[in-house]
Design a protein around this motif. Structure first.
Motif, PDB file in Angstrom:
ATOM      1  N   ARG A 167     -33.976  25.274 -12.103  1.00 52.16           N
ATOM      2  CA  ARG A 167     -35.406  25.428 -12.351  1.00 52.16           C
ATOM      3  C   ARG A 167     -36.146  24.234 -11.749  1.00 52.16           C
ATOM      4  O   ARG A 167     -35.909  23.095 -12.142  1.00 52.16           O
ATOM      5  N   SER A 169     -39.685  24.274 -11.404  1.00 56.33           N
ATOM      6  CA  SER A 169     -40.980  24.190 -12.079  1.00 56.33           C
ATOM      7  C   SER A 169     -41.052  25.322 -13.088  1.00 56.33           C
ATOM      8  O   SER A 169     -40.153  26.167 -13.171  1.00 56.33           O
ATOM      9  N   GLU A 170     -42.140  25.369 -13.842  1.00 58.08           N
ATOM     10  CA  GLU A 170     -42.301  26.449 -14.814  1.00 58.08           C
ATOM     11  C   GLU A 170     -42.483  27.801 -14.127  1.00 58.08           C
ATOM     12  O   GLU A 170     -42.357  28.853 -14.768  1.00 58.08           O
ATOM     13  N   ASN A 171     -42.773  27.803 -12.824  1.00 53.83           N
ATOM     14  CA  ASN A 171     -42.951  29.051 -12.085  1.00 53.83           C
ATOM     15  C   ASN A 171     -41.666  29.546 -11.421  1.00 53.83           C
ATOM     16  O   ASN A 171     -41.664  30.619 -10.805  1.00 53.83           O
ATOM     17  N   THR A 172     -40.584  28.788 -11.517  1.00 47.79           N
ATOM     18  CA  THR A 172     -39.327  29.176 -10.870  1.00 47.79           C
ATOM     19  C   THR A 172     -38.705  30.368 -11.592  1.00 47.79           C
ATOM     20  O   THR A 172     -38.500  30.303 -12.815  1.00 47.79           O
ATOM     21  N   CYS A 196     -45.747  27.549  -6.139  1.00 45.17           N
ATOM     22  CA  CYS A 196     -45.201  26.325  -6.748  1.00 45.17           C
ATOM     23  C   CYS A 196     -43.858  26.567  -7.437  1.00 45.17           C
ATOM     24  O   CYS A 196     -43.458  25.780  -8.314  1.00 45.17           O
ATOM     25  N   ALA A 197     -43.139  27.614  -7.043  1.00 46.83           N
ATOM     26  CA  ALA A 197     -41.865  27.908  -7.690  1.00 46.83           C
ATOM     27  C   ALA A 197     -40.750  26.979  -7.237  1.00 46.83           C
ATOM     28  O   ALA A 197     -39.768  26.780  -7.960  1.00 46.83           O
ATOM     29  N   PRO A 200     -43.675  21.504  -5.948  1.00 45.26           N
ATOM     30  CA  PRO A 200     -44.962  21.378  -6.637  1.00 45.26           C
ATOM     31  C   PRO A 200     -46.118  21.313  -5.646  1.00 45.26           C
ATOM     32  O   PRO A 200     -46.039  20.644  -4.611  1.00 45.26           O
TER      33      PRO A 200
END
Length: 255
Positions: A167, A169-172, A196-197, A200
């Motif tokens: 992971r 970022s939170e978008n991954t 931003c997956a 950043p």
């Protein structure tokens, strides 16, 4: 033997170790020694030298195994020119960069090496994105990776998504189900998106490059700072990258 002769033999031995790692990676000291006939102690010295020169590094999953670094991959890429991929892609990459004013990345895909950045045309904007040549790109977290995954057989997708997904970022999309659900969208549109997956502050779109058999040999991506990227622009860039990938694929298939 003269000092120059000893030095030459040491260089040749080190290069043999490098070649063996390139062929067998990930690979340990014992396997290298068996494959080359070089004593383990000498193999270890060569590995340390190559690591200090940033040609080799330890595997991220097993520290006793050795793999090539991005630097070594980049040299190999420029030497072999990836079977004409860069030459076939360059005119279209230039046109796409001029149309979008964003950074264009060309990536090569193989079962052994995964997805690797082999060329880049930089944006002419003062704020731009950047990935170094030879960088290995995560299949699940990047638009290029998911564009390639969408064209792979199910068995290959299962293999590539079978382990723990990192992971960034939170978008991954960091689990297999999330990635495979996204692949349905990629197959419909022809391109994958990335908000931003992976990196950043970076948005991107990517499409696969296909050979004569319809197999993915790489990907083409347009990446932009998040300030110049939103859902509406992703759709516009997606249409452009799909057409660009189609032109490059047609050129590859005609050679």
């Amino acid at each position: 033997m003269t000092s120059s002769g000893h030095a030459m033999r040491a260089v040749i031995t080190t290069l043999r170790v490098l070649e063996t790692v390139a062929e067998l990676q990930p690979v340990g000291v014992s396997a290298i020694a068996r494959a080359t006939g070089i004593p383990k102690s000498s193999v270890h010295r060569c590995l340390v030298t190559l690591r200090e020169a940033d040609w080799l590094t330890s595997s991220s999953t097993d520290r006793t195994q050795w793999v090539l670094t991005g630097r070594a991959l980049s040299v190999g890429i420029h030497a072999s020119v990836e079977g004409g991929l860069r030459e076939a892609a360059l005119p279209t990459m230039q046109r796409l960069r001029d149309e979008t004013h964003e950074t264009i990345h060309l990536l090569s895909y193989s079962r052994d090496q995964g997805l690797v950045v082999v060329d880049r045309l930089d944006s002419d904007e003062p704020v731009r994105t950047w990935v170094h040549l030879g960088a290995r790109v995560p299949m699940h977290a990047s638009c290029s990776g998911r564009a390639v995954l969408a064209h792979l057989p199910e068995a290959d997708v299962d293999r590539l998504l079978g382990g723990e997904l990192e992971r960034f970022s939170e978008n991954t999309p960091a689990d297999k189900q999330a990635v495979t659900e996204d692949l349905l969208t990629v197959r419909k549109s022809g391109y994958a998106t990335n908000n931003c997956a992976w990196r950043p502050g970076v948005g991107a779109v990517g499409a696969a490059l296909l050979d004569k058999g319809g197999r993915p040999v790489g990907a083409l991506a347009v990446s932009a700072p998040i300030q110049r990227y939103d859902e509406e622009r992703a759709v516009r860039l997606g249409a452009l990258v799909v057409e660009a990938a189609r032109r490059i694929g047609a050129k590859l298939r005609s050679t």
